[in-house]
Design an enzyme around this catalytic site. Structure first.
Site, PDB file in Angstrom:
ATOM      1  N   ASP A 154       0.534  -1.542   0.124  1.00  0.00           N
ATOM      2  CA  ASP A 154      -0.042  -0.086  -0.234  1.00  0.00           C
ATOM      3  C   ASP A 154       0.750   1.116  -0.002  1.00  0.00           C
ATOM      4  O   ASP A 154       0.839   2.345  -0.776  1.00  0.00           O
ATOM      5  CB  ASP A 154      -1.006   0.097   1.368  1.00  0.00           C
ATOM      6  CG  ASP A 154      -2.329  -1.184   0.928  1.00  0.00           C
ATOM      7  OD1 ASP A 154      -2.230  -1.939   0.131  1.00  0.00           O
ATOM      8  OD2 ASP A 154      -2.588  -1.058   2.518  1.00  0.00           O
ATOM      9  N   ARG A 172       0.202   4.082  17.477  1.00  0.00           N
ATOM     10  CA  ARG A 172      -0.040   5.387  16.795  1.00  0.00           C
ATOM     11  C   ARG A 172      -0.314   6.318  17.158  1.00  0.00           C
ATOM     12  O   ARG A 172       0.393   7.264  16.197  1.00  0.00           O
ATOM     13  CB  ARG A 172      -1.853   5.520  16.552  1.00  0.00           C
ATOM     14  CG  ARG A 172      -2.191   3.580  15.626  1.00  0.00           C
ATOM     15  CD  ARG A 172      -1.190   2.950  14.055  1.00  0.00           C
ATOM     16  NE  ARG A 172      -1.535   2.344  13.637  1.00  0.00           N
ATOM     17  CZ  ARG A 172      -1.133   1.389  13.530  1.00  0.00           C
ATOM     18  NH1 ARG A 172       0.482   1.155  14.034  1.00  0.00           N
ATOM     19  NH2 ARG A 172      -1.960   0.320  12.613  1.00  0.00           N
ATOM     20  N   ASP A 223      -7.709   3.022  13.157  1.00  0.00           N
ATOM     21  CA  ASP A 223      -6.333   3.334  13.042  1.00  0.00           C
ATOM     22  C   ASP A 223      -6.344   4.408  12.327  1.00  0.00           C
ATOM     23  O   ASP A 223      -5.883   6.156  12.094  1.00  0.00           O
ATOM     24  CB  ASP A 223      -5.012   2.359  11.990  1.00  0.00           C
ATOM     25  CG  ASP A 223      -4.668   1.823  13.365  1.00  0.00           C
ATOM     26  OD1 ASP A 223      -5.065   1.571  14.602  1.00  0.00           O
ATOM     27  OD2 ASP A 223      -4.116   0.420  12.656  1.00  0.00           O
ATOM     28  N   SER A 245      -3.621  -9.770   6.533  1.00  0.00           N
ATOM     29  CA  SER A 245      -3.419  -8.480   7.157  1.00  0.00           C
ATOM     30  C   SER A 245      -2.800  -8.525   8.569  1.00  0.00           C
ATOM     31  O   SER A 245      -3.626  -8.557   9.281  1.00  0.00           O
ATOM     32  CB  SER A 245      -4.459  -7.694   7.066  1.00  0.00           C
ATOM     33  OG  SER A 245      -4.047  -5.945   7.313  1.00  0.00           O
TER      34      SER A 245
END
Length: 275
Positions: free
Chosen positions: A15, A94, A123, A173
């Protein structure tokens, strides 16, 4: 006058590797990648990959000690568990990633930061709010929320633009840092299906664990672990040691159906042996 700059949170995956070229193409900007090591990242390899994918500049940050001292230990002392199940790990990182992104953006004179979050998960909110709180003047760009490309589309885009991406065969993922590993998608989306062993990387199935148990003595002071079996070490070393030892004994698996802020539920599997 040079092109405007965008700082992209870069993981090295498909990505964000595709996002480097996409941002350059769509916004005519210089893309500076920022990779933050909160554990389990080879910074030099990721830096090389970013530059090979066309980044104007690749910046790396070792944030492991900060992550332990300012995020993991306070969460441990607070007994922080998401929905009483998940000992916050990748989610906990994060806000720190957002902090480093804003620092890099300010230092490099960037007008925006970008990240690889989709429009489905939590996220995106953690990063968006973190950046907005720390540097409200920065624009936030989320290419994957905007481009509407499937995995196959991304691979075709990478091939067309000669982007040297690494393609994983796994349908899952995954994300990880020092405090834990998260796995989603693939057949995990069926809550009736038990996770297969290929999902796990840090922990053993109980039937494969050693027959002899291990007794650990962990010394705490004011809620902070200081030593294991009388051996003092810093937080990074201690957590790494406990991840390995506890994982070998099948400790730390969480299978959880959780809420997402966008109004859907998601089945997530976690490995967090030390936690």
């Amino acid at each position: 006058m040079g092109k405007e700059k965008i700082v992209l949170a870069y993981s090295g995956g498909l990505d964000t590797s595709v996002a480097i070229h996409w941002l350059q193409e769509k916004l005519d900007a210089q893309v500076i990648t920022a990779t933050i090591d909160l554990g389990m990242v080879n910074l030099e390899a990721v830096k090389t990959r970013a530059l090979n994918c066309g980044a104007f500049k690749a910046i790396t940050v070792d944030g492991k000690n900060t992550f332990v001292n300012e995020f993991i230990l306070p969460a441990l002392r607070a007994g922080a568990l998401y929905q009483d199940q998940y000992p916050l790990a990748t989610a906990l990182g994060r806000p720190l990633i957002a902090r480093y992104l804003t620092q890099v953006a300010k230092k490099e004179g960037a007008y925006a930061v970008a990240h690889g979050c989709t429009g489905k998960g939590n996220d995106q909110v953690r990063l968006d709010l973190g950046v907005s709180a720390l540097a409200p003047e920065l624009k936030i760009i989320a290419p994957i929320r905007e481009w509407g490309m499937s995995r196959e589309d991304e691979l075709e885009y990478a091939h067309k633009h000669h982007i040297p991406v690494q393609v994983k065969e796994s349908t899952y993922s995954t994300d990880e840092n020092l405090w834990g590993r998260s796995i989603e998608a693939g057949d995990l989306e069926n809550p009736w299906a038990a996770p297969s062993e290929e999902v796990f990387a840090w922990t053993k199935d109980v039937k494969d664990t050693p027959d002899d148990p291990v007794l650990l003595e962990i010394n705490f002071e004011n809620g902070v672990p200081l030593s294991v079996d009388g051996r003092k070490s810093n937080g990074v070393e201690m957590i790494s040691h406990l991840n390995e030892l506890a994982g070998q004994h099948g400790i730390g698996r969480v299978d959880h159906l959780e809420d997402r802020l966008v109004g859907i539920k998601s089945r997530e599997v976690y490995e967090s042996p030390a936690a």
